[in-house]
Scaffold this motif. Structure first.
Motif, PDB file in Angstrom:
ATOM      1  N   LEU A 105       0.873  -1.169   0.000  1.00  0.00           N
ATOM      2  CA  LEU A 105       0.000   0.000   0.000  1.00  0.00           C
ATOM      3  C   LEU A 105       0.910   1.218   0.000  1.00  0.00           C
ATOM      4  CD1 LEU A 105      -2.982   0.981   0.192  1.00  0.00           C
ATOM      5  CD2 LEU A 105      -2.637   1.102   2.678  1.00  0.00           C
ATOM      6  N   LEU A 106       0.843   2.008  -1.070  1.00  0.00           N
ATOM      7  CA  LEU A 106       1.754   3.132  -1.277  1.00  0.00           C
ATOM      8  C   LEU A 106       0.958   4.426  -1.196  1.00  0.00           C
ATOM      9  CD1 LEU A 106       3.539   1.513  -4.348  1.00  0.00           C
ATOM     10  CD2 LEU A 106       4.315   1.452  -1.958  1.00  0.00           C
ATOM     11  N   VAL A 107       1.138   5.163  -0.117  1.00  0.00           N
ATOM     12  CA  VAL A 107       0.277   6.302   0.178  1.00  0.00           C
ATOM     13  C   VAL A 107       1.032   7.623   0.028  1.00  0.00           C
ATOM     14  CG1 VAL A 107      -1.213   7.363   1.907  1.00  0.00           C
ATOM     15  CG2 VAL A 107      -1.043   4.864   1.773  1.00  0.00           C
ATOM     16  N   ALA A 108       0.510   8.502  -0.829  1.00  0.00           N
ATOM     17  CA  ALA A 108       1.013   9.866  -0.996  1.00  0.00           C
ATOM     18  C   ALA A 108       2.497   9.948  -1.320  1.00  0.00           C
ATOM     19  CB  ALA A 108       0.698  10.691   0.249  1.00  0.00           C
ATOM     20  N   PRO A 109       2.964   9.255  -2.355  1.00  0.00           N
ATOM     21  CA  PRO A 109       4.367   9.413  -2.731  1.00  0.00           C
ATOM     22  C   PRO A 109       4.629  10.848  -3.194  1.00  0.00           C
ATOM     23  CG  PRO A 109       3.171   8.237  -4.437  1.00  0.00           C
ATOM     24  CD  PRO A 109       2.239   8.352  -3.274  1.00  0.00           C
ATOM     25  N   PRO A 110       5.756  11.435  -2.832  1.00  0.00           N
ATOM     26  CA  PRO A 110       6.053  12.806  -3.233  1.00  0.00           C
ATOM     27  C   PRO A 110       6.795  12.864  -4.573  1.00  0.00           C
ATOM     28  CG  PRO A 110       7.723  12.063  -1.718  1.00  0.00           C
ATOM     29  CD  PRO A 110       6.746  10.910  -1.876  1.00  0.00           C
ATOM     30  N   ASP A 111       6.795  14.035  -5.146  1.00  0.00           N
ATOM     31  CA  ASP A 111       7.599  14.291  -6.340  1.00  0.00           C
ATOM     32  C   ASP A 111       9.062  14.363  -5.916  1.00  0.00           C
ATOM     33  OD1 ASP A 111       8.778  15.177  -8.658  1.00  0.00           O
ATOM     34  OD2 ASP A 111       7.762  17.114  -8.703  1.00  0.00           O
ATOM     35  N   VAL A 112       9.918  13.563  -6.550  1.00  0.00           N
ATOM     36  CA  VAL A 112      11.348  13.590  -6.222  1.00  0.00           C
ATOM     37  C   VAL A 112      12.191  14.094  -7.391  1.00  0.00           C
ATOM     38  CG1 VAL A 112      11.149  11.718  -4.536  1.00  0.00           C
ATOM     39  CG2 VAL A 112      11.678  11.167  -6.922  1.00  0.00           C
ATOM     40  N   GLU A 113      11.537  14.442  -8.499  1.00  0.00           N
ATOM     41  CA  GLU A 113      12.285  14.817  -9.696  1.00  0.00           C
ATOM     42  C   GLU A 113      12.015  16.240 -10.176  1.00  0.00           C
ATOM     43  OE1 GLU A 113      12.969  10.658 -12.140  1.00  0.00           O
ATOM     44  OE2 GLU A 113      11.246  11.890 -12.655  1.00  0.00           O
ATOM     45  N   ASP A 114      10.781  16.546 -10.528  1.00  0.00           N
ATOM     46  CA  ASP A 114      10.471  17.779 -11.260  1.00  0.00           C
ATOM     47  C   ASP A 114      10.405  19.024 -10.369  1.00  0.00           C
ATOM     48  OD1 ASP A 114      10.339  16.302 -13.605  1.00  0.00           O
ATOM     49  OD2 ASP A 114       8.210  15.847 -13.303  1.00  0.00           O
ATOM     50  N   ALA A 115       9.606  18.980  -9.326  1.00  0.00           N
ATOM     51  CA  ALA A 115       9.446  20.144  -8.451  1.00  0.00           C
ATOM     52  C   ALA A 115       9.290  19.699  -7.008  1.00  0.00           C
ATOM     53  CB  ALA A 115       8.256  20.980  -8.899  1.00  0.00           C
ATOM     54  N   PRO A 116      10.290  19.022  -6.452  1.00  0.00           N
ATOM     55  CA  PRO A 116      10.167  18.521  -5.079  1.00  0.00           C
ATOM     56  C   PRO A 116      10.029  19.668  -4.084  1.00  0.00           C
ATOM     57  CG  PRO A 116      12.423  18.304  -5.857  1.00  0.00           C
ATOM     58  CD  PRO A 116      11.598  18.695  -7.042  1.00  0.00           C
ATOM     59  N   ILE A 117       9.138  19.491  -3.115  1.00  0.00           N
ATOM     60  CA  ILE A 117       8.877  20.525  -2.128  1.00  0.00           C
ATOM     61  C   ILE A 117      10.008  20.608  -1.093  1.00  0.00           C
ATOM     62  CG2 ILE A 117       7.618  19.125  -0.451  1.00  0.00           C
ATOM     63  CD1 ILE A 117       5.536  21.383  -0.318  1.00  0.00           C
ATOM     64  N   ASP A 118      10.810  19.572  -1.007  1.00  0.00           N
ATOM     65  CA  ASP A 118      11.924  19.507  -0.059  1.00  0.00           C
ATOM     66  C   ASP A 118      13.123  18.922  -0.805  1.00  0.00           C
ATOM     67  OD1 ASP A 118      13.758  18.542   1.979  1.00  0.00           O
ATOM     68  OD2 ASP A 118      12.130  18.684   3.431  1.00  0.00           O
ATOM     69  N   ARG A 119      14.249  19.597  -0.741  1.00  0.00           N
ATOM     70  CA  ARG A 119      15.434  19.163  -1.501  1.00  0.00           C
ATOM     71  C   ARG A 119      15.909  17.769  -1.100  1.00  0.00           C
ATOM     72  NH1 ARG A 119      20.065  23.587  -1.835  1.00  0.00           N
ATOM     73  NH2 ARG A 119      20.887  21.933  -3.171  1.00  0.00           N
ATOM     74  N   ARG A 120      15.610  17.364   0.126  1.00  0.00           N
ATOM     75  CA  ARG A 120      16.040  16.039   0.569  1.00  0.00           C
ATOM     76  C   ARG A 120      15.359  14.927  -0.229  1.00  0.00           C
ATOM     77  NH1 ARG A 120      14.645  16.636   6.814  1.00  0.00           N
ATOM     78  NH2 ARG A 120      12.868  17.676   5.817  1.00  0.00           N
ATOM     79  N   LEU A 121      14.206  15.229  -0.804  1.00  0.00           N
ATOM     80  CA  LEU A 121      13.481  14.227  -1.585  1.00  0.00           C
ATOM     81  C   LEU A 121      14.247  13.824  -2.839  1.00  0.00           C
ATOM     82  CD1 LEU A 121       9.882  15.739  -1.359  1.00  0.00           C
ATOM     83  CD2 LEU A 121      10.860  13.929   0.065  1.00  0.00           C
TER      84      LEU A 121
END
Length: 222
Positions: A105-121
């Motif tokens: 179950l994969l819940v709310a994966p973040p953007d890690v490439e185009d416009a990540p909200i946090d650089r650590r992503l």
């Protein structure tokens, strides 16, 4: 050698909670599930505020490898990408642990490439390409600041996951105020050999097994 179903492994699966950045604290549905669902355990990824991809992948692998029964991974946010990278590394290395996982179950994966909200992503970029080697459900919110809804739907297709619309629930975290998150437990049930009760508080399994896979799973979010 593929995972063999021993007597211990023929029962209900181990639910492995895989949090994202900062871990999942009080009020988070993952924490509630860990407290109320049977055979549920959190993977201690460590480095919660300074994530390292290979470290997280290795911690997931150790947790799965130690399981004496089938495993269902329950990931949130960056934990979803950690699961995808673990599956990719295991596939390339021909590891045995993949055979233990019966769903994710994969819940709310973040953007890690185009416009990540946090650089650590970005440490988990690029996005793993190709279908995951186990059945999975990707759940997205319509107003998640970490990833646009349409991008999440595309990611579900990339990973071969069924897609589920969680409505406007933010990042589906503690701030979302979901409590035990009954909708999430309903989705989890579609990955389990037999369903968990959906009442508030401590959950229990219903009687009897059911066959994998519920055809309705493929229609979620269609």
């Amino acid at each position: 050698m593929a995972f063999e179903q021993t007597n211990a492994a023929q029962g209900d699966p181990l639910l492995l909670i895989v949090p994202g950045l900062g871990n999942s604290g009080q009020g988070h549905w993952q924490t509630r599930w860990e407290e109320t669902l049977p055979l549920c355990r959190r993977v201690d990824l460590g480095l919660w505020d300074d994530p390292h991809r290979n470290t997280w992948v290795n911690k997931i692998n150790l947790a799965v490898d130690r399981a004496d029964r089938p495993v269902v991974l329950v990931a949130h946010s960056l934990g979803c990408h950690a699961v995808a990278w673990w599956a990719e590394y295991e596939r390339l290395s021909g590891g045995d642990a993949l055979g233990k996982v019966i769903g994710a179950l994969l819940v709310a994966p973040p953007d890690v490439e185009d416009a990540p909200i946090d650089r650590r992503l970005t440490r988990f970029a690029p996005v793993v390409q190709g279908e995951l080697p186990f059945r999975s459900v990707l759940v997205a919110s319509r107003d998640d600041p970490y990833m646009p809804f349409g991008t999440a739907r595309t990611l579900a297709k990339t990973w071969g996951a069924s897609f589920a619309d969680a409505g406007a629930t933010g990042h589906i975290n503690a701030r979302s105020g979901l409590g035990d998150w009954t909708f999430g437990r309903l989705l989890l049930n579609r990955l389990l050999p037999r369903p968990l009760s959906l009442d508030d508080g401590a959950a229990h399994y219903g009687a009897g097994q059911r066959r994998f896979i519920d055809p309705a799973l493929r229609r979620l979010g269609a």
